[in-house]
Scaffold this active site. Structure first.
Site, PDB file in Angstrom:
ATOM      1  N   GLY A  26      24.059 -15.063 -33.268  1.00  0.00           N
ATOM      2  CA  GLY A  26      25.167 -15.690 -32.541  1.00  0.00           C
ATOM      3  C   GLY A  26      25.957 -16.578 -33.495  1.00  0.00           C
ATOM      4  O   GLY A  26      25.368 -17.288 -34.301  1.00  0.00           O
ATOM      5  N   THR A  49      22.460 -22.444 -36.252  1.00  0.00           N
ATOM      6  CA  THR A  49      22.426 -22.066 -34.833  1.00  0.00           C
ATOM      7  C   THR A  49      22.755 -23.299 -33.996  1.00  0.00           C
ATOM      8  O   THR A  49      22.347 -24.413 -34.342  1.00  0.00           O
ATOM      9  CB  THR A  49      21.062 -21.514 -34.339  1.00  0.00           C
ATOM     10  OG1 THR A  49      21.076 -21.456 -32.910  1.00  0.00           O
ATOM     11  CG2 THR A  49      19.875 -22.378 -34.748  1.00  0.00           C
ATOM     12  N   ILE A  50      23.455 -23.071 -32.906  1.00  0.00           N
ATOM     13  CA  ILE A  50      23.724 -24.192 -32.006  1.00  0.00           C
ATOM     14  C   ILE A  50      22.429 -24.673 -31.358  1.00  0.00           C
ATOM     15  O   ILE A  50      22.341 -25.804 -30.908  1.00  0.00           O
ATOM     16  CB  ILE A  50      24.759 -23.856 -30.906  1.00  0.00           C
ATOM     17  CG1 ILE A  50      24.269 -22.747 -29.974  1.00  0.00           C
ATOM     18  CG2 ILE A  50      26.104 -23.514 -31.504  1.00  0.00           C
ATOM     19  CD1 ILE A  50      25.056 -22.672 -28.673  1.00  0.00           C
ATOM     20  N   ASP A  51      21.402 -23.801 -31.320  1.00  0.00           N
ATOM     21  CA  ASP A  51      20.165 -24.144 -30.603  1.00  0.00           C
ATOM     22  C   ASP A  51      19.286 -25.149 -31.341  1.00  0.00           C
ATOM     23  O   ASP A  51      18.372 -25.715 -30.744  1.00  0.00           O
ATOM     24  CB  ASP A  51      19.328 -22.876 -30.354  1.00  0.00           C
ATOM     25  CG  ASP A  51      19.992 -21.923 -29.388  1.00  0.00           C
ATOM     26  OD1 ASP A  51      20.977 -22.314 -28.742  1.00  0.00           O
ATOM     27  OD2 ASP A  51      19.530 -20.771 -29.290  1.00  0.00           O
TER      28      ASP A  51
HETATM   29  O1  F6P Z   1      22.454 -17.970 -30.921  1.00  0.00           O
HETATM   30  C1  F6P Z   1      22.251 -18.924 -30.029  1.00  0.00           C
HETATM   31  C2  F6P Z   1      22.722 -18.556 -28.640  1.00  0.00           C
HETATM   32  O2  F6P Z   1      23.969 -19.150 -28.382  1.00  0.00           O
HETATM   33  C3  F6P Z   1      21.696 -18.937 -27.575  1.00  0.00           C
HETATM   34  O3  F6P Z   1      21.761 -20.284 -27.205  1.00  0.00           O
HETATM   35  C4  F6P Z   1      22.035 -17.999 -26.450  1.00  0.00           C
HETATM   36  O4  F6P Z   1      20.929 -17.773 -25.634  1.00  0.00           O
HETATM   37  C5  F6P Z   1      22.438 -16.759 -27.165  1.00  0.00           C
HETATM   38  O5  F6P Z   1      22.871 -17.161 -28.450  1.00  0.00           O
HETATM   39  C6  F6P Z   1      23.514 -15.970 -26.482  1.00  0.00           C
HETATM   40  O6  F6P Z   1      23.754 -14.856 -27.236  1.00  0.00           O
HETATM   41  P1  F6P Z   1      24.937 -13.817 -27.029  1.00  0.00           P
HETATM   42  O7  F6P Z   1      26.207 -14.494 -27.429  1.00  0.00           O
HETATM   43  O8  F6P Z   1      24.587 -12.705 -27.937  1.00  0.00           O
HETATM   44  O9  F6P Z   1      24.921 -13.462 -25.581  1.00  0.00           O
END
Ligand code: F6P
Length: 341
Positions: free
Chosen positions: A10, A125-127
């Site tokens: 992401g 990562t934002i997480d």
């Molecule tokens: O990569 C981090 C993240 O934003 C998570 O917080 C989230 O669950 C996921 O990616 C969402 O992913 P995508 O944009 O592929 O749906």
């Protein structure tokens, strides 16, 4: 020396700042050449690259997203994946790869490094759940966005005396929920690491109404009720086996209004947390990571990842990021219990 740079998983604010720092120092100080690998590991598999030089990184520091594109493609999911990656690197005369990603992208990088590809990792990562580093860039921006949303929701919740549930990202780790919830003065914060009791949540909501305040509930998308099933809208898995989440906020608002007899609504912040311009802190951290990563290539300290430890940017084995994710310590969560209800 020629270096391939890729951004995988992401996207998050700060990726462009990291790419810029890598290229600026790599070209101007170390005399390296660069090639951009498009869309994370997908470009490495398909041989899709783009030119990456100093003019290409001009003006990108404050821009969100990534000029290289990103994907959740896993080259290890196909039998000939590793040989296709090797072919792309050979065709473009790439000597080393700087992989910027979260635990999935860096996990692939660690496997490829074990197979002899010269690799340096940069965590993002934002997480904020990559193991081995205190913080990842992207996280600060996401927390600021979520905090601003919570601030805004307080006033409208109070005007209507209703509960507002805010669903934030965080599949396995509740860092965004915890930081934004505390910064925004939420009355309940629910994280994936601590299964919650719906009855207790409703009790906290009612306590809030008793003192004439409207409750704000912050819930991470991966939070689950006790002894319950994870609530998901879709059950499709990505190439790393993750389910696509969204739904716990809506479910919880229904439970709250059924139990309390008062209106509850949900706001799902979703990708707003990932888009747009990075905060100053994220630009600073991404720049420091980028500078250190390119120095790491120069010093040939491959199979490592740059990481923030206290005030210092250090190197740790890539395998550290590929193991467990970094979750919220139960004691840290408990420390904030005084603000619930
Ligand atoms: O990569 C981090 C993240 O934003 C998570 O917080 C989230 O669950 C996921 O990616 C969402 O992913 P995508 O944009 O592929 O749906």
């Amino acid at each position: 020396m020629r270096i391939g740079v890729l951004t995988g998983g992401g996207d998050c604010p700060g990726l462009n700042a990291a790419i810029r720092a890598i290229v600026r120092k790599g070209v101007e100080v170390h005399g390296f050449d660069f090639v951009g690998i498009r869309d994370g590991w997908r470009g490495a598999l398909d041989g899709s690259v783009l030119p990456l030089d100093v003019p290409a990184v001009r003006g990108i520091l404050p821009r969100g997203g990534t000029i290289l594109g990103s994907s959740r493609t896993n080259p290890l999911a196909s039998e000939d994946g590793v040989s296709r990656v090797r072919r792309t690197l050979a065709e473009h005369e790439v000597d080393a790869v700087i992989a910027i990603g979260g635990e999935d992208t860096l996990g692939v990088a660690a496997v490829l490094a074990d197979q002899g590809i010269q690799m340096v990792g940069v965590p993002k990562t934002i997480d904020n759940d990559v193991a081995g580093t205190d913080y990842t860039f992207g996280f600060d921006t996401a927390v600021n966005i979520a905090t601003e949303a919570i601030d805004r929701l307080h006033t409208t919740a109070e005007s209507h005396t209703r509960t507002l549930v805010v669903e934030v990202m965080g599949r396995h780790a509740g860092w965004i929920a915890l930081h934004s919830g505390i910064a925004g003065g939420a009355n309940v914060i629910l994280i994936p690491e601590q299964p919650f009791d719906v009855g207790q949540v409703c009790g906290w909501v009612e306590d809030r109404f008793k003192i004439r305040y409207a409750p704000i509930v912050v819930v991470a998308e991966g939070a689950v009720p006790k002894a319950g099933q994870m609530v998901v809208k879709e059950s499709a898995l990505d190439e790393f086996g993750h389910v696509r989440l969204s739904g716990i906020g809506e479910w919880l608002a229904h439970e709250i209004s059924d139990h309390t007899g008062k209106e509850a609504r949900t706001t799902v912040l979703g990708h707003i947390q990932r888009g747009g311009t990075p905060s100053a802190f994220d630009r600073w951290l991404a720049t420091r990571f980028g500078l250190r990563a390119v120095d790491t290539v120069k010093e040939r300290a491959f199979s490592t990842m740059v990481a923030l430890r206290g005030p210092d940017v250090v190197r740790v084995p890539l395998a550290e990021a590929a193991g467990d994710i970094k979750t919220v310590d139960p004691d840290l969560y408990t420390e904030f219990g005084v603000f619930f209800g």
